[in-house]
Design a protein around this motif. Structure first.
Motif, PDB file in Angstrom:
ATOM      1  N   MET A 107       0.932  -1.357  -0.200  1.00 37.12           N
ATOM      2  CA  MET A 107       0.123  -0.218  -0.002  1.00 37.12           C
ATOM      3  C   MET A 107       0.870   1.227   0.099  1.00 37.12           C
ATOM      4  O   MET A 107       0.433   2.119  -0.537  1.00 37.12           O
ATOM      5  N   GLY A 108       1.859   1.682   0.422  1.00 34.64           N
ATOM      6  CA  GLY A 108       2.576   2.687   0.233  1.00 34.64           C
ATOM      7  C   GLY A 108       2.073   3.927   1.032  1.00 34.64           C
ATOM      8  O   GLY A 108       1.243   4.105   1.562  1.00 34.64           O
ATOM      9  N   ILE A 109       2.840   4.922   0.962  1.00 31.34           N
ATOM     10  CA  ILE A 109       2.824   6.142   1.794  1.00 31.34           C
ATOM     11  C   ILE A 109       1.846   7.125   0.693  1.00 31.34           C
ATOM     12  O   ILE A 109       2.229   7.225  -0.305  1.00 31.34           O
ATOM     13  N   LYS A 110       0.823   7.817   1.349  1.00 36.56           N
ATOM     14  CA  LYS A 110       0.193   8.741   0.670  1.00 36.56           C
ATOM     15  C   LYS A 110       0.774   9.939   0.887  1.00 36.56           C
ATOM     16  O   LYS A 110       1.192  10.414   2.025  1.00 36.56           O
ATOM     17  N   ILE A 111       0.853  10.901  -0.141  1.00 30.80           N
ATOM     18  CA  ILE A 111       1.625  11.888  -0.160  1.00 30.80           C
ATOM     19  C   ILE A 111       0.809  13.216  -0.970  1.00 30.80           C
ATOM     20  O   ILE A 111      -0.124  12.928  -1.489  1.00 30.80           O
ATOM     21  N   ILE A 112       1.318  14.268  -0.562  1.00 34.74           N
ATOM     22  CA  ILE A 112       0.782  15.364  -1.010  1.00 34.74           C
ATOM     23  C   ILE A 112       2.155  16.260  -1.518  1.00 34.74           C
ATOM     24  O   ILE A 112       3.131  16.218  -0.846  1.00 34.74           O
ATOM     25  N   GLU A 113       1.943  16.911  -2.566  1.00 36.79           N
ATOM     26  CA  GLU A 113       3.123  17.777  -3.376  1.00 36.79           C
ATOM     27  C   GLU A 113       2.911  19.127  -3.208  1.00 36.79           C
ATOM     28  O   GLU A 113       1.825  19.585  -3.704  1.00 36.79           O
ATOM     29  N   ALA A 114       3.771  20.042  -3.015  1.00 32.19           N
ATOM     30  CA  ALA A 114       4.036  21.444  -3.245  1.00 32.19           C
ATOM     31  C   ALA A 114       4.842  21.718  -4.269  1.00 32.19           C
ATOM     32  O   ALA A 114       6.136  21.159  -3.960  1.00 32.19           O
ATOM     33  N   GLU A 115       4.877  22.619  -5.140  1.00 33.48           N
ATOM     34  CA  GLU A 115       5.749  23.002  -6.016  1.00 33.48           C
ATOM     35  C   GLU A 115       5.971  24.505  -6.269  1.00 33.48           C
ATOM     36  O   GLU A 115       4.839  25.170  -6.124  1.00 33.48           O
ATOM     37  N   TYR A 116       7.015  25.168  -6.181  1.00 34.72           N
ATOM     38  CA  TYR A 116       7.294  26.514  -6.357  1.00 34.72           C
ATOM     39  C   TYR A 116       8.261  26.661  -7.471  1.00 34.72           C
ATOM     40  O   TYR A 116       9.333  26.084  -7.625  1.00 34.72           O
ATOM     41  N   ASN A 117       7.664  27.333  -8.551  1.00 35.49           N
ATOM     42  CA  ASN A 117       8.579  27.808  -9.771  1.00 35.49           C
ATOM     43  C   ASN A 117       9.472  28.920  -9.276  1.00 35.49           C
ATOM     44  O   ASN A 117       9.244  29.969  -9.045  1.00 35.49           O
ATOM     45  N   MET A 118      10.934  29.056  -9.482  1.00 33.05           N
ATOM     46  CA  MET A 118      11.504  30.147  -8.997  1.00 33.05           C
ATOM     47  C   MET A 118      11.385  31.369  -9.818  1.00 33.05           C
ATOM     48  O   MET A 118      11.611  32.466  -9.143  1.00 33.05           O
ATOM     49  N   GLU A 119      11.002  31.406 -10.789  1.00 28.74           N
ATOM     50  CA  GLU A 119      10.718  32.674 -11.605  1.00 28.74           C
ATOM     51  C   GLU A 119       9.892  33.617 -10.913  1.00 28.74           C
ATOM     52  O   GLU A 119       9.959  34.755 -11.257  1.00 28.74           O
ATOM     53  N   GLU A 120       9.221  33.113  -9.986  1.00 27.70           N
ATOM     54  CA  GLU A 120       8.018  33.865  -9.226  1.00 27.70           C
ATOM     55  C   GLU A 120       8.818  34.702  -8.237  1.00 27.70           C
ATOM     56  O   GLU A 120       8.113  35.565  -7.501  1.00 27.70           O
ATOM     57  N   ASP A 121       9.825  34.435  -7.630  1.00 27.94           N
ATOM     58  CA  ASP A 121      10.457  34.843  -6.584  1.00 27.94           C
ATOM     59  C   ASP A 121      11.511  36.252  -6.741  1.00 27.94           C
ATOM     60  O   ASP A 121      12.021  36.250  -7.798  1.00 27.94           O
ATOM     61  N   PHE A 122      11.330  37.131  -5.776  1.00 32.10           N
ATOM     62  CA  PHE A 122      12.042  38.303  -5.897  1.00 32.10           C
ATOM     63  C   PHE A 122      13.639  38.200  -5.731  1.00 32.10           C
ATOM     64  O   PHE A 122      14.368  38.622  -6.620  1.00 32.10           O
ATOM     65  N   ALA A 123      13.964  37.266  -4.809  1.00 32.07           N
ATOM     66  CA  ALA A 123      15.671  37.286  -4.908  1.00 32.07           C
ATOM     67  C   ALA A 123      16.144  36.481  -5.998  1.00 32.07           C
ATOM     68  O   ALA A 123      17.184  36.916  -6.392  1.00 32.07           O
ATOM     69  N   VAL A 124      15.397  35.554  -6.624  1.00 31.09           N
ATOM     70  CA  VAL A 124      15.829  34.993  -7.903  1.00 31.09           C
ATOM     71  C   VAL A 124      15.936  35.915  -8.924  1.00 31.09           C
ATOM     72  O   VAL A 124      16.737  35.901  -9.607  1.00 31.09           O
ATOM     73  N   GLN A 125      14.779  36.763  -9.112  1.00 33.24           N
ATOM     74  CA  GLN A 125      15.003  37.817 -10.075  1.00 33.24           C
ATOM     75  C   GLN A 125      16.066  38.834  -9.874  1.00 33.24           C
ATOM     76  O   GLN A 125      16.680  39.115 -10.973  1.00 33.24           O
ATOM     77  N   ILE A 126      16.456  39.007  -8.560  1.00 34.76           N
ATOM     78  CA  ILE A 126      17.641  39.681  -8.476  1.00 34.76           C
ATOM     79  C   ILE A 126      19.080  39.340  -8.925  1.00 34.76           C
ATOM     80  O   ILE A 126      19.889  40.004  -9.635  1.00 34.76           O
ATOM     81  N   TYR A 127      19.126  37.763  -8.966  1.00 31.34           N
ATOM     82  CA  TYR A 127      20.080  37.168  -9.151  1.00 31.34           C
ATOM     83  C   TYR A 127      20.297  36.998 -10.745  1.00 31.34           C
ATOM     84  O   TYR A 127      21.200  36.513 -11.364  1.00 31.34           O
ATOM     85  N   GLY A 128      18.998  37.159 -11.379  1.00 33.55           N
ATOM     86  CA  GLY A 128      18.792  37.037 -12.909  1.00 33.55           C
ATOM     87  C   GLY A 128      18.946  35.535 -13.354  1.00 33.55           C
ATOM     88  O   GLY A 128      19.282  35.471 -14.460  1.00 33.55           O
ATOM     89  N   GLN A 129      18.555  34.569 -12.477  1.00 30.91           N
ATOM     90  CA  GLN A 129      18.777  33.277 -12.756  1.00 30.91           C
ATOM     91  C   GLN A 129      17.343  32.550 -12.484  1.00 30.91           C
ATOM     92  O   GLN A 129      17.063  31.991 -11.488  1.00 30.91           O
ATOM     93  N   ARG A 130      16.493  32.830 -13.353  1.00 30.73           N
ATOM     94  CA  ARG A 130      15.061  32.449 -13.159  1.00 30.73           C
ATOM     95  C   ARG A 130      14.601  30.973 -13.195  1.00 30.73           C
ATOM     96  O   ARG A 130      13.449  30.656 -12.594  1.00 30.73           O
ATOM     97  N   GLU A 131      15.584  30.257 -13.759  1.00 28.49           N
ATOM     98  CA  GLU A 131      15.167  28.796 -14.116  1.00 28.49           C
ATOM     99  C   GLU A 131      15.298  28.260 -12.549  1.00 28.49           C
ATOM    100  O   GLU A 131      16.516  28.435 -11.874  1.00 28.49           O
ATOM    101  N   GLY A 132      14.407  27.325 -12.402  1.00 33.59           N
ATOM    102  CA  GLY A 132      14.661  26.571 -11.322  1.00 33.59           C
ATOM    103  C   GLY A 132      13.203  26.267 -10.569  1.00 33.59           C
ATOM    104  O   GLY A 132      12.366  26.922 -11.021  1.00 33.59           O
ATOM    105  N   VAL A 133      13.303  24.972  -9.753  1.00 30.85           N
ATOM    106  CA  VAL A 133      12.023  24.706  -9.119  1.00 30.85           C
ATOM    107  C   VAL A 133      12.080  23.888  -7.823  1.00 30.85           C
ATOM    108  O   VAL A 133      13.267  23.441  -7.776  1.00 30.85           O
ATOM    109  N   LEU A 134      11.438  24.430  -6.807  1.00 26.76           N
ATOM    110  CA  LEU A 134      11.496  23.422  -5.434  1.00 26.76           C
ATOM    111  C   LEU A 134      10.176  22.610  -5.451  1.00 26.76           C
ATOM    112  O   LEU A 134       8.924  23.096  -5.772  1.00 26.76           O
ATOM    113  N   LYS A 135      10.326  21.552  -4.987  1.00 31.25           N
ATOM    114  CA  LYS A 135       9.207  20.446  -4.871  1.00 31.25           C
ATOM    115  C   LYS A 135       9.446  19.957  -3.508  1.00 31.25           C
ATOM    116  O   LYS A 135      10.417  19.206  -3.258  1.00 31.25           O
ATOM    117  N   LEU A 136       8.404  20.218  -2.647  1.00 31.74           N
ATOM    118  CA  LEU A 136       8.455  19.450  -1.374  1.00 31.74           C
ATOM    119  C   LEU A 136       7.398  18.344  -1.303  1.00 31.74           C
ATOM    120  O   LEU A 136       6.058  18.378  -1.809  1.00 31.74           O
TER     121      LEU A 136
END
Length: 91
Positions: A1-30
């Motif tokens: 049966m396994g573990i039931k999960i829920i995922e949250a994802e954030y695209n880095m292009e939405e982030d202010f700090a990432v925009q400052i660095y000019g490196q908008r590519e990326g993603v975080l998945k929890l």
């Protein structure tokens, strides 16, 4: 049966700090265990991933849940805010 999960994802292009660095590519998945909402996995690619993965590893090791991660008070603007922003998507 396994573990039931829920995922949250954030695209880095939405982030202010990432925009400052000019490196908008990326993603975080929890990935949380459904029910307890305990963080069980994290996956990330993008600017400052090598620093943020340590914080996520500690969160997993100490059994933090989505609500606890969402309540992190990180410095603004910083890429560390991505963790709490992502957790807030499911809390």
């Amino acid at each position: 049966m396994g573990i039931k999960i829920i995922e949250a994802e954030y695209n880095m292009e939405e982030d202010f700090a990432v925009q400052i660095y000019g490196q908008r590519e990326g993603v975080l998945k929890l990935i949380f265990e459904r029910g307890s909402m305990r963080l069980i996995r994290a996956w990330m690619i993008g600017v400052h991933s090598q620093y943020l993965i340590n914080e996520l590893g500690l969160a997993i090791a100490y059994g933090l849940n989505a609500k606890q991660l969402a309540s992190f008070a990180e410095q603004h603007p910083s890429t560390n805010e991505i963790i709490s922003y992502t957790a807030r998507k499911i809390t």
